[in-house]
Enzyme design. Structure first.
Site, mmCIF file in Angstrom:
data_model
loop_
_atom_site.group_PDB
_atom_site.id
_atom_site.type_symbol
_atom_site.label_atom_id
_atom_site.label_comp_id
_atom_site.label_asym_id
_atom_site.label_seq_id
_atom_site.Cartn_x
_atom_site.Cartn_y
_atom_site.Cartn_z
ATOM 1 N N ASP A 1 -2.018 -3.162 -7.070
ATOM 2 C CA ASP A 1 -0.838 -2.312 -7.220
ATOM 3 C C ASP A 1 -0.116 -2.696 -8.520
ATOM 4 O O ASP A 1 0.145 -3.880 -8.770
ATOM 5 C CB ASP A 1 0.071 -2.572 -5.999
ATOM 6 C CG ASP A 1 1.211 -1.591 -5.873
ATOM 7 O OD1 ASP A 1 1.084 -0.457 -6.360
ATOM 8 O OD2 ASP A 1 2.233 -1.962 -5.244
ATOM 9 N N HIS A 2 0.177 -1.725 -9.344
ATOM 10 C CA HIS A 2 0.924 -1.954 -10.599
ATOM 11 C C HIS A 2 0.297 -3.000 -11.521
ATOM 12 O O HIS A 2 1.006 -3.899 -12.014
ATOM 13 C CB HIS A 2 2.387 -2.333 -10.312
ATOM 14 C CG HIS A 2 3.166 -1.235 -9.680
ATOM 15 N ND1 HIS A 2 3.599 -0.128 -10.378
ATOM 16 C CD2 HIS A 2 3.557 -1.041 -8.409
ATOM 17 C CE1 HIS A 2 4.237 0.690 -9.549
ATOM 18 N NE2 HIS A 2 4.209 0.169 -8.345
ATOM 19 N N ASP B 1 -0.771 0.483 -14.681
ATOM 20 C CA ASP B 1 0.527 1.131 -14.804
ATOM 21 C C ASP B 1 1.015 1.048 -16.253
ATOM 22 O O ASP B 1 1.662 0.085 -16.657
ATOM 23 C CB ASP B 1 1.528 0.453 -13.856
ATOM 24 C CG ASP B 1 2.902 1.109 -13.909
ATOM 25 O OD1 ASP B 1 3.102 2.013 -14.747
ATOM 26 O OD2 ASP B 1 3.771 0.702 -13.124
ATOM 27 N N SER C 1 8.467 -1.578 1.310
ATOM 28 C CA SER C 1 9.801 -1.982 1.795
ATOM 29 C C SER C 1 9.947 -1.812 3.306
ATOM 30 O O SER C 1 10.592 -2.642 3.966
ATOM 31 C CB SER C 1 10.887 -1.181 1.082
ATOM 32 O OG SER C 1 10.854 -1.449 -0.295
HETATM 33 P P1 13P Z 1 8.605 1.091 -1.436
HETATM 34 O O1 13P Z 1 9.480 0.049 -2.073
HETATM 35 O O2 13P Z 1 9.339 2.386 -1.282
HETATM 36 O O3 13P Z 1 8.000 0.626 -0.171
HETATM 37 O O4 13P Z 1 7.406 1.404 -2.470
HETATM 38 C C1 13P Z 1 6.276 0.585 -2.519
HETATM 39 C C2 13P Z 1 5.398 0.885 -3.684
HETATM 40 O O5 13P Z 1 5.495 1.885 -4.349
HETATM 41 C C3 13P Z 1 4.360 -0.099 -3.995
HETATM 42 O O6 13P Z 1 3.694 0.208 -5.176
HETATM 43 O O1 G3H Z 2 5.899 -1.595 -6.295
HETATM 44 C C1 G3H Z 2 6.274 -2.682 -5.904
HETATM 45 C C2 G3H Z 2 5.775 -3.195 -4.604
HETATM 46 O O2 G3H Z 2 6.715 -2.985 -3.589
HETATM 47 C C3 G3H Z 2 5.373 -4.617 -4.734
HETATM 48 O O3 G3H Z 2 6.488 -5.440 -4.792
HETATM 49 O O4 G3H Z 2 6.064 -6.891 -6.771
HETATM 50 O O5 G3H Z 2 7.684 -7.557 -4.990
HETATM 51 O O6 G3H Z 2 5.238 -7.584 -4.523
HETATM 52 P P1 G3H Z 2 6.356 -6.959 -5.314
HETATM 53 ZN ZN ZN Z 3 4.827 1.177 -6.650
#
Ligand code: 13P
Ligand code: G3H
Ligand code: ZN
Length: 332
Positions: free
Chosen positions: A94-95, A116, A280
């Protein structure tokens, strides 16, 4: 080099094609801990849903990339043990913020990565995404890219305001990069405070904040320009009021936390949006259960005593998202 195929994981290609055609979305749940992983797998197996387990850079730093990789392999074996003959589980970065991080994940068992480049100038985003796509596709790993900027915190990148995705850019971007899916900005944002009270109206009956609607006009314009192309929504937690109330009733302090209404996510799931990111809500479900437990049983100090209800509360939330919001149940 460890291929995700050796771990029993799958990439997103077929999963997304089916979701777009079937008018539902695949849940993408972030995980950092054993309890989150167990709850995700139990929920996916019991609802017969494909699932994306995603790991942020922060999660890799917190839990260790090697451990998380083997947890994902464990997730596949656990799903089989729970009776799912053919689990469809993706391990996704993720990201991702650099080619090097994406490459490291691809070389270490991830079946999907996000690069990203949304905070970069357009041409630089294309160049970086293309480089990741070339390496990833050589290993049959799928790539999510992002166009447009979400307000709030994107891992270590923070933006005060959101910049909606420009529909006129999506065709050129997806063609030139070769990415497999595209995260767009239509008004969602990360975290438990998605909108300021000033951006919301107040429901006169309950006094609760009502957020502004997502920009469905932009989503539909994007769908027209790249028909059937898999679209991703980040920042899609709903910030359930009952969890926030439980946290606040047991010593927490989350004033005016507000998320995306579930009806809007349900509507998005029926479109080309085929991956919805939720982190979240899992944090809130875990924290609410733990705070309540400590308040009611102050003598407890065995972690299993409070992590068990936390795990059960997260599982309930994951199942609710799958069945009542995203519609990815009964797809295995
Ligand atoms: P939330 O903070 O809305 O759960 O989004 C999570 C997210 O986009 C992780 O990449
Ligand atoms: O997009 C963000 C996700 O909620 C991941 O959050 O970087 O705190 O693990 P984090
Ligand atoms: Zn995200």
């Amino acid at each position: 080099m460890t291929s995700y195929k050796e771990l029993g994981l799958v990439n997103t290609r077929e999963m997304f094609a089916k979701a777009v055609a079937g008018g539902y979305a695949i849940p993408a749940f972030n995980f950092n801990t054993l309890e989150q992983m167990q709850a995700i797998v139990q929920a996916a197996v019991e609802t017969k849903s494909p699932v994306i387990m995603q790991v942020s850079k922060g999660a890799r730093n917190y839990a260790n990339g090697t451990i998380l990789r083997y947890m994902a392999q464990g997730a596949v074996e656990y799903a089989k043990e729970l009776g799912c003959a053919n689990p469809q589980i993706v391990l996704h970065l993720d990201h991702g913020d650099s080619f090097e991080l994406c490459k490291d994940c691809i070389d270490n068992g991830f079946s999907s990565v996000m690069i990203d480049g949304s905070s970069l100038p357009y041409e630089e985003n294309i160049e970086l995404t293309k480089k990741v796509v070339e390496y990833a596709h050589a290993h049959d790993v799928t790539v999510e890219a992002e166009l447009g900027v979400l307000a709030g915190v994107e891992d270590e990148v923070a933006s005060e305001v959101s910049h909606y995705t420009k529909p006129e850019e999506v065709e050129d971007f997806s063609k030139r990069t070769g990415c497999d899916s595209l995260a767009i900005s239509i008004g969602t944002s990360h975290g438990a405070y998605k909108f300021t009270p000033e951006q919301c109206t107040r429901d006169p009956k309950t006094g609760k904040l009502v957020p502004p609607p997502l920009a469905f006009d932009i989503l539909h314009e994007i769908e027209k320009r790249i028909p059937g192309f898999p679209i991703v929504l980040h920042g899609s937690s709903s910030v359930p009021q009952d969890e926030v109330d439980t946290i606040n009733a047991h010593g927490g302090k989350l004033p005016d936390a507000v998320g995306i209404p579930e009806e809007q996510l349900r509507e998005a799931s029926r479109s080309a949006v085929c991956k919805i990111n939720i982190d979240s809500d899992s944090r809130l479900a875990m924290t609410a259960a733990i705070r309540k437990h400590f308040d009611e049983k102050p003598g407890d100090f065995d972690p299993r005593q409070y992590l068990k209800p936390a795990r059960e509360n997260m599982k309930k939330m994951y199942m609710h998202k799958i069945v009542d919001v995203l519609g990815s149940n009964d797809k295995l």
